[in-house]
Design a protein around this motif. Sequence first.
Motif, short mmCIF file in Angstrom:
data_model
loop_
_atom_site.label_atom_id
_atom_site.label_comp_id
_atom_site.label_asym_id
_atom_site.label_seq_id
_atom_site.Cartn_x
_atom_site.Cartn_y
_atom_site.Cartn_z
N VAL A 1 4.00 5.71 29.42
CA VAL A 1 4.39 4.34 29.09
C VAL A 1 5.87 4.18 29.44
O VAL A 1 6.28 3.22 30.08
CB VAL A 1 4.11 4.02 27.62
CG1 VAL A 1 4.71 2.68 27.22
CG2 VAL A 1 2.61 4.05 27.35
N GLY A 2 6.68 5.16 29.03
CA GLY A 2 8.09 5.14 29.37
C GLY A 2 8.86 6.12 28.52
O GLY A 2 8.37 6.61 27.50
N PRO A 3 10.09 6.43 28.94
CA PRO A 3 10.91 7.35 28.16
C PRO A 3 11.41 6.66 26.89
O PRO A 3 11.52 5.43 26.84
CB PRO A 3 12.08 7.66 29.09
CG PRO A 3 12.18 6.46 29.97
CD PRO A 3 10.77 5.93 30.13
N LEU A 4 11.69 7.46 25.87
CA LEU A 4 12.37 6.92 24.70
C LEU A 4 13.79 6.56 25.12
O LEU A 4 14.36 7.19 26.01
CB LEU A 4 12.38 7.95 23.57
CG LEU A 4 11.03 8.30 22.95
CD1 LEU A 4 11.20 9.40 21.90
CD2 LEU A 4 10.36 7.09 22.35
N LYS A 5 14.38 5.56 24.47
CA LYS A 5 15.76 5.19 24.80
C LYS A 5 16.69 6.37 24.62
O LYS A 5 17.64 6.54 25.37
CB LYS A 5 16.22 4.01 23.95
CG LYS A 5 15.56 2.71 24.35
CD LYS A 5 16.06 1.54 23.54
CE LYS A 5 15.31 0.29 23.96
NZ LYS A 5 15.64 -0.85 23.12
N ARG A 6 16.40 7.18 23.62
CA ARG A 6 17.11 8.45 23.45
C ARG A 6 16.15 9.43 22.79
O ARG A 6 15.33 9.05 21.95
CB ARG A 6 18.39 8.28 22.65
CG ARG A 6 18.21 8.01 21.19
CD ARG A 6 19.55 8.15 20.44
NE ARG A 6 19.30 8.30 19.01
CZ ARG A 6 18.96 9.43 18.40
NH1 ARG A 6 18.83 10.54 19.06
NH2 ARG A 6 18.74 9.45 17.09
N PRO A 7 16.23 10.71 23.18
CA PRO A 7 15.36 11.70 22.56
C PRO A 7 15.60 11.80 21.05
O PRO A 7 16.72 11.56 20.59
CB PRO A 7 15.75 13.01 23.25
CG PRO A 7 16.39 12.58 24.53
CD PRO A 7 17.07 11.27 24.23
N VAL A 8 14.55 12.14 20.32
CA VAL A 8 14.66 12.37 18.88
C VAL A 8 14.40 13.86 18.66
O VAL A 8 13.29 14.34 18.86
CB VAL A 8 13.64 11.50 18.09
CG1 VAL A 8 13.73 11.80 16.61
CG2 VAL A 8 13.86 10.02 18.37
N SER A 9 15.45 14.56 18.25
CA SER A 9 15.36 16.02 18.11
C SER A 9 14.57 16.41 16.87
O SER A 9 14.48 15.65 15.89
CB SER A 9 16.76 16.63 18.04
OG SER A 9 17.35 16.33 16.78
N LEU A 10 14.07 17.63 16.90
CA LEU A 10 13.37 18.18 15.73
C LEU A 10 14.31 18.23 14.54
O LEU A 10 13.90 17.94 13.41
CB LEU A 10 12.81 19.56 16.05
CG LEU A 10 12.03 20.23 14.92
CD1 LEU A 10 10.86 19.37 14.47
CD2 LEU A 10 11.57 21.61 15.36
N ALA A 11 15.58 18.56 14.76
CA ALA A 11 16.55 18.61 13.66
C ALA A 11 16.68 17.23 13.01
O ALA A 11 16.74 17.13 11.77
CB ALA A 11 17.90 19.08 14.17
N GLU A 12 16.68 16.16 13.81
CA GLU A 12 16.75 14.81 13.25
C GLU A 12 15.50 14.48 12.45
O GLU A 12 15.58 13.86 11.39
CB GLU A 12 16.91 13.78 14.38
CG GLU A 12 18.24 13.79 15.07
CD GLU A 12 18.26 12.80 16.20
OE1 GLU A 12 18.69 11.66 15.97
OE2 GLU A 12 17.81 13.17 17.31
N VAL A 13 14.35 14.88 12.98
CA VAL A 13 13.08 14.64 12.27
C VAL A 13 13.11 15.34 10.92
O VAL A 13 12.78 14.75 9.88
CB VAL A 13 11.88 15.10 13.13
CG1 VAL A 13 10.59 15.05 12.32
CG2 VAL A 13 11.76 14.24 14.39
N LYS A 14 13.52 16.60 10.92
CA LYS A 14 13.54 17.38 9.67
C LYS A 14 14.55 16.83 8.67
O LYS A 14 14.39 17.04 7.47
CB LYS A 14 13.86 18.85 9.98
CG LYS A 14 12.71 19.57 10.63
CD LYS A 14 13.08 21.03 10.90
CE LYS A 14 11.88 21.81 11.40
NZ LYS A 14 12.21 23.23 11.63
N ALA A 15 15.56 16.13 9.13
CA ALA A 15 16.59 15.57 8.24
C ALA A 15 16.15 14.28 7.56
O ALA A 15 16.83 13.81 6.65
CB ALA A 15 17.88 15.33 9.03
N ARG A 16 15.03 13.71 7.98
CA ARG A 16 14.56 12.43 7.43
C ARG A 16 13.48 12.68 6.38
O ARG A 16 12.38 13.14 6.72
CB ARG A 16 14.01 11.54 8.54
CG ARG A 16 15.01 11.13 9.60
CD ARG A 16 16.05 10.16 9.11
NE ARG A 16 15.53 8.85 8.80
CZ ARG A 16 15.62 7.82 9.63
NH1 ARG A 16 16.21 7.92 10.81
NH2 ARG A 16 15.14 6.65 9.25
#
Length: 138
Positions: free
Chosen positions: A91-106
């Motif tokens: 479909v397309g790239p994300l505007k910016r990658p979302v790291s695993l560290a960011e996911v774990k911090a939420r």
Amino acid sequence: MAAEAQYWLVKSEPDTYSFDDLVRDGGTVWDGVRNNTAAFNLKAMKVGDQVLFYHSGAGPAAVGLAKVTKEAFPDPGDASGRFVAVEIAPVGPLKRPVSLAEVKARPELAEMKIVRQSRLSVSPVTAREWATMLAMAG
């Protein structure tokens, strides 16, 4: 009445098959999955379902969006006939990658399968997790 679209995450080592490869190819057969839980998830995918494309390995991050274009069919590389494959297209790239560290911090993503079952190569994503991931990607 059509079923509501589901959301998924698929993982690949970028040096094996990257999101850029998916874009270049215009789509691919998502095959080679031999984990029973991940295979069950492939069987549940429907045409039109949305997919987060996740790069595992060094710098793990969600990097792109894809969609399911063909539902489960026998994996051509599985002589036993037990496993399935699907087809996905970019479909397309994300505007910016979302790291695993960011996911774990939420906290709202604490139950996401990529956090709870990190080795699972194909996993469901809830609508809430999907919306959070897209918001994080900008």
